[in-house]
Design a protein around this motif. Structure first.
Motif, PDB file in Angstrom:
ATOM      1  N   MET A  54      24.211 -10.876  55.972  1.00  0.00           N
ATOM      2  CA  MET A  54      23.833 -11.779  54.922  1.00  0.00           C
ATOM      3  C   MET A  54      22.895 -11.097  53.935  1.00  0.00           C
ATOM      4  SD  MET A  54      22.028 -15.471  55.260  1.00  0.00           S
ATOM      5  CE  MET A  54      21.204 -16.143  53.858  1.00  0.00           C
ATOM      6  N   THR A  55      21.826 -10.547  54.441  1.00  0.00           N
ATOM      7  CA  THR A  55      20.836  -9.940  53.565  1.00  0.00           C
ATOM      8  C   THR A  55      20.226  -8.732  54.259  1.00  0.00           C
ATOM      9  OG1 THR A  55      18.799 -10.280  52.350  1.00  0.00           O
ATOM     10  CG2 THR A  55      19.026 -11.522  54.384  1.00  0.00           C
ATOM     11  N   ASP A  56      19.694  -7.807  53.470  1.00  0.00           N
ATOM     12  CA  ASP A  56      19.060  -6.622  54.038  1.00  0.00           C
ATOM     13  C   ASP A  56      17.660  -6.929  54.523  1.00  0.00           C
ATOM     14  OD1 ASP A  56      20.553  -4.491  51.531  1.00  0.00           O
ATOM     15  OD2 ASP A  56      21.296  -5.083  53.486  1.00  0.00           O
ATOM     16  N   THR A  57      16.986  -7.865  53.863  1.00  0.00           N
ATOM     17  CA  THR A  57      15.640  -8.249  54.249  1.00  0.00           C
ATOM     18  C   THR A  57      15.683  -9.657  54.839  1.00  0.00           C
ATOM     19  OG1 THR A  57      14.749  -6.932  52.446  1.00  0.00           O
ATOM     20  CG2 THR A  57      13.282  -8.528  53.456  1.00  0.00           C
ATOM     21  N   TRP A  58      15.392  -9.743  56.118  1.00  0.00           N
ATOM     22  CA  TRP A  58      15.426 -11.045  56.791  1.00  0.00           C
ATOM     23  C   TRP A  58      14.043 -11.655  56.766  1.00  0.00           C
ATOM     24  CZ3 TRP A  58      19.701 -13.564  58.017  1.00  0.00           C
ATOM     25  CH2 TRP A  58      20.890 -12.837  58.105  1.00  0.00           C
ATOM     26  N   THR A  59      13.917 -12.763  56.104  1.00  0.00           N
ATOM     27  CA  THR A  59      12.663 -13.504  56.066  1.00  0.00           C
ATOM     28  C   THR A  59      12.805 -14.731  56.956  1.00  0.00           C
ATOM     29  OG1 THR A  59      13.364 -14.857  54.200  1.00  0.00           O
ATOM     30  CG2 THR A  59      12.215 -12.782  53.687  1.00  0.00           C
ATOM     31  N   ARG A  60      11.709 -15.381  57.173  1.00  0.00           N
ATOM     32  CA  ARG A  60      11.724 -16.615  57.962  1.00  0.00           C
ATOM     33  C   ARG A  60      12.653 -17.650  57.324  1.00  0.00           C
ATOM     34  NH1 ARG A  60       6.719 -18.829  60.753  1.00  0.00           N
ATOM     35  NH2 ARG A  60       7.544 -20.640  61.792  1.00  0.00           N
ATOM     36  N   GLU A  61      12.599 -17.748  56.017  1.00  0.00           N
ATOM     37  CA  GLU A  61      13.427 -18.715  55.308  1.00  0.00           C
ATOM     38  C   GLU A  61      14.910 -18.355  55.413  1.00  0.00           C
ATOM     39  OE1 GLU A  61      10.701 -17.186  53.908  1.00  0.00           O
ATOM     40  OE2 GLU A  61       9.380 -18.911  54.244  1.00  0.00           O
ATOM     41  N   ALA A  62      15.232 -17.059  55.328  1.00  0.00           N
ATOM     42  CA  ALA A  62      16.624 -16.626  55.430  1.00  0.00           C
ATOM     43  C   ALA A  62      17.188 -16.900  56.823  1.00  0.00           C
ATOM     44  CB  ALA A  62      16.747 -15.142  55.096  1.00  0.00           C
ATOM     45  N   ILE A  63      16.373 -16.716  57.838  1.00  0.00           N
ATOM     46  CA  ILE A  63      16.820 -17.000  59.209  1.00  0.00           C
ATOM     47  C   ILE A  63      17.001 -18.497  59.395  1.00  0.00           C
ATOM     48  CG2 ILE A  63      16.212 -16.834  61.654  1.00  0.00           C
ATOM     49  CD1 ILE A  63      14.684 -14.231  60.914  1.00  0.00           C
ATOM     50  N   ALA A  64      16.065 -19.288  58.893  1.00  0.00           N
ATOM     51  CA  ALA A  64      16.176 -20.742  59.006  1.00  0.00           C
ATOM     52  C   ALA A  64      17.398 -21.262  58.260  1.00  0.00           C
ATOM     53  CB  ALA A  64      14.910 -21.408  58.479  1.00  0.00           C
ATOM     54  N   ALA A  65      17.782 -20.593  57.167  1.00  0.00           N
ATOM     55  CA  ALA A  65      18.947 -21.022  56.383  1.00  0.00           C
ATOM     56  C   ALA A  65      20.266 -20.782  57.117  1.00  0.00           C
ATOM     57  CB  ALA A  65      18.960 -20.299  55.041  1.00  0.00           C
ATOM     58  N   LEU A  66      20.238 -20.029  58.220  1.00  0.00           N
ATOM     59  CA  LEU A  66      21.457 -19.782  58.987  1.00  0.00           C
ATOM     60  C   LEU A  66      21.948 -21.043  59.691  1.00  0.00           C
ATOM     61  CD1 LEU A  66      20.534 -16.367  60.629  1.00  0.00           C
ATOM     62  CD2 LEU A  66      22.188 -16.753  58.786  1.00  0.00           C
ATOM     63  N   GLY A  67      21.086 -22.009  59.852  1.00  0.00           N
ATOM     64  CA  GLY A  67      21.453 -23.224  60.573  1.00  0.00           C
ATOM     65  C   GLY A  67      20.814 -23.229  61.944  1.00  0.00           C
ATOM     66  N   LEU A 107      22.223 -11.727  64.874  1.00  0.00           N
ATOM     67  CA  LEU A 107      20.982 -11.478  65.620  1.00  0.00           C
ATOM     68  C   LEU A 107      20.675  -9.988  65.654  1.00  0.00           C
ATOM     69  CD1 LEU A 107      18.707 -12.299  67.699  1.00  0.00           C
ATOM     70  CD2 LEU A 107      20.438 -11.916  69.438  1.00  0.00           C
ATOM     71  N   ALA A 108      21.692  -9.175  65.940  1.00  0.00           N
ATOM     72  CA  ALA A 108      21.501  -7.726  65.995  1.00  0.00           C
ATOM     73  C   ALA A 108      21.077  -7.179  64.636  1.00  0.00           C
ATOM     74  CB  ALA A 108      22.778  -7.061  66.482  1.00  0.00           C
ATOM     75  N   ALA A 109      21.645  -7.713  63.562  1.00  0.00           N
ATOM     76  CA  ALA A 109      21.266  -7.260  62.223  1.00  0.00           C
ATOM     77  C   ALA A 109      19.814  -7.625  61.920  1.00  0.00           C
ATOM     78  CB  ALA A 109      22.195  -7.878  61.184  1.00  0.00           C
ATOM     79  N   ILE A 110      19.404  -8.809  62.339  1.00  0.00           N
ATOM     80  CA  ILE A 110      18.024  -9.247  62.098  1.00  0.00           C
ATOM     81  C   ILE A 110      17.041  -8.365  62.868  1.00  0.00           C
ATOM     82  CG2 ILE A 110      16.377 -11.131  62.491  1.00  0.00           C
ATOM     83  CD1 ILE A 110      18.776 -13.054  61.977  1.00  0.00           C
ATOM     84  N   LEU A 111      17.390  -8.037  64.120  1.00  0.00           N
ATOM     85  CA  LEU A 111      16.503  -7.223  64.957  1.00  0.00           C
ATOM     86  C   LEU A 111      16.679  -5.728  64.723  1.00  0.00           C
ATOM     87  CD1 LEU A 111      16.745  -9.175  68.335  1.00  0.00           C
ATOM     88  CD2 LEU A 111      14.973  -9.313  66.581  1.00  0.00           C
ATOM     89  N   ASP A 112      17.662  -5.364  63.895  1.00  0.00           N
ATOM     90  CA  ASP A 112      17.954  -3.964  63.575  1.00  0.00           C
ATOM     91  C   ASP A 112      18.310  -3.159  64.828  1.00  0.00           C
ATOM     92  OD1 ASP A 112      18.381  -1.881  61.816  1.00  0.00           O
ATOM     93  OD2 ASP A 112      16.305  -1.170  61.926  1.00  0.00           O
ATOM     94  N   VAL A 113      19.197  -3.737  65.640  1.00  0.00           N
ATOM     95  CA  VAL A 113      19.753  -3.048  66.800  1.00  0.00           C
ATOM     96  C   VAL A 113      21.271  -3.186  66.737  1.00  0.00           C
ATOM     97  CG1 VAL A 113      17.744  -3.409  68.275  1.00  0.00           C
ATOM     98  CG2 VAL A 113      19.583  -5.069  68.293  1.00  0.00           C
ATOM     99  N   HIS A 114      21.977  -2.398  67.524  1.00  0.00           N
ATOM    100  CA  HIS A 114      23.437  -2.488  67.546  1.00  0.00           C
ATOM    101  C   HIS A 114      23.853  -3.723  68.329  1.00  0.00           C
ATOM    102  CE1 HIS A 114      27.644  -1.366  68.143  1.00  0.00           C
ATOM    103  NE2 HIS A 114      27.466  -0.613  67.058  1.00  0.00           N
ATOM    104  N   LYS A 115      24.901  -4.392  67.871  1.00  0.00           N
ATOM    105  CA  LYS A 115      25.346  -5.630  68.518  1.00  0.00           C
ATOM    106  C   LYS A 115      25.771  -5.396  69.961  1.00  0.00           C
ATOM    107  CE  LYS A 115      30.062  -5.336  66.918  1.00  0.00           C
ATOM    108  NZ  LYS A 115      31.173  -6.003  66.289  1.00  0.00           N
TER     109      LYS A 115
END
Length: 115
Positions: free
Chosen positions: A1-14, A22-30
């Motif tokens: 979704m985005t390169d910079t995950w903010t609290r608002e961007a995560i909350a907007a996921l539903g 989740l892996a993209a947010i934590l910057d680890v491989h899925k």
């Protein structure tokens, strides 16, 4: 979704998200996340298994990443609990003079070791 995950961007996921997000947010491989879940070693968030689909509650992810900091104590020099050392022989239910706490147990007389 985005390169910079903010609290608002995560909350907007539903209410839930998938493992690749989740892996993209934590910057680890899925695959790292999938294998940890499969082995039962994933404890960072709850894991919702719906058939073959795995969903992660976004509330857990937000709590993991943006946990509130502990509020500073008003008077850190005063202990929050009684940490007084009891006498090895007698423990009486009398208030301690420094903290005012009263031990919960009744008077117990224990024999001295080696006597």
């Amino acid at each position: 979704m985005t390169d910079t995950w903010t609290r608002e961007a995560i909350a907007a996921l539903g209410p839930v998200t998938d493992v690749p997000t989740l892996a993209a947010i934590l910057d680890v491989h899925k695959d790292t996340v999938y294998s940890a879940i499969r082995r039962g070693e994933w404890t960072a968030t709850r894991v919702l298994t719906l058939g073959r689909k795995i969903k992660i509650p976004t509330r857990d992810l937000i709590a993991l990443l943006y946990a509130p900091e502990a509020a500073p104590q008003a008077n850190p020099s005063v202990p929050s609990q009684c940490h007084h050392v009891e006498s090895p022989q007698v423990a009486a239910p009398v208030p301690h003079t420094s903290c005012g706490c009263t031990p919960a147990e009744v008077t117990v007389i224990r024999p001295l070791l080696g006597a």
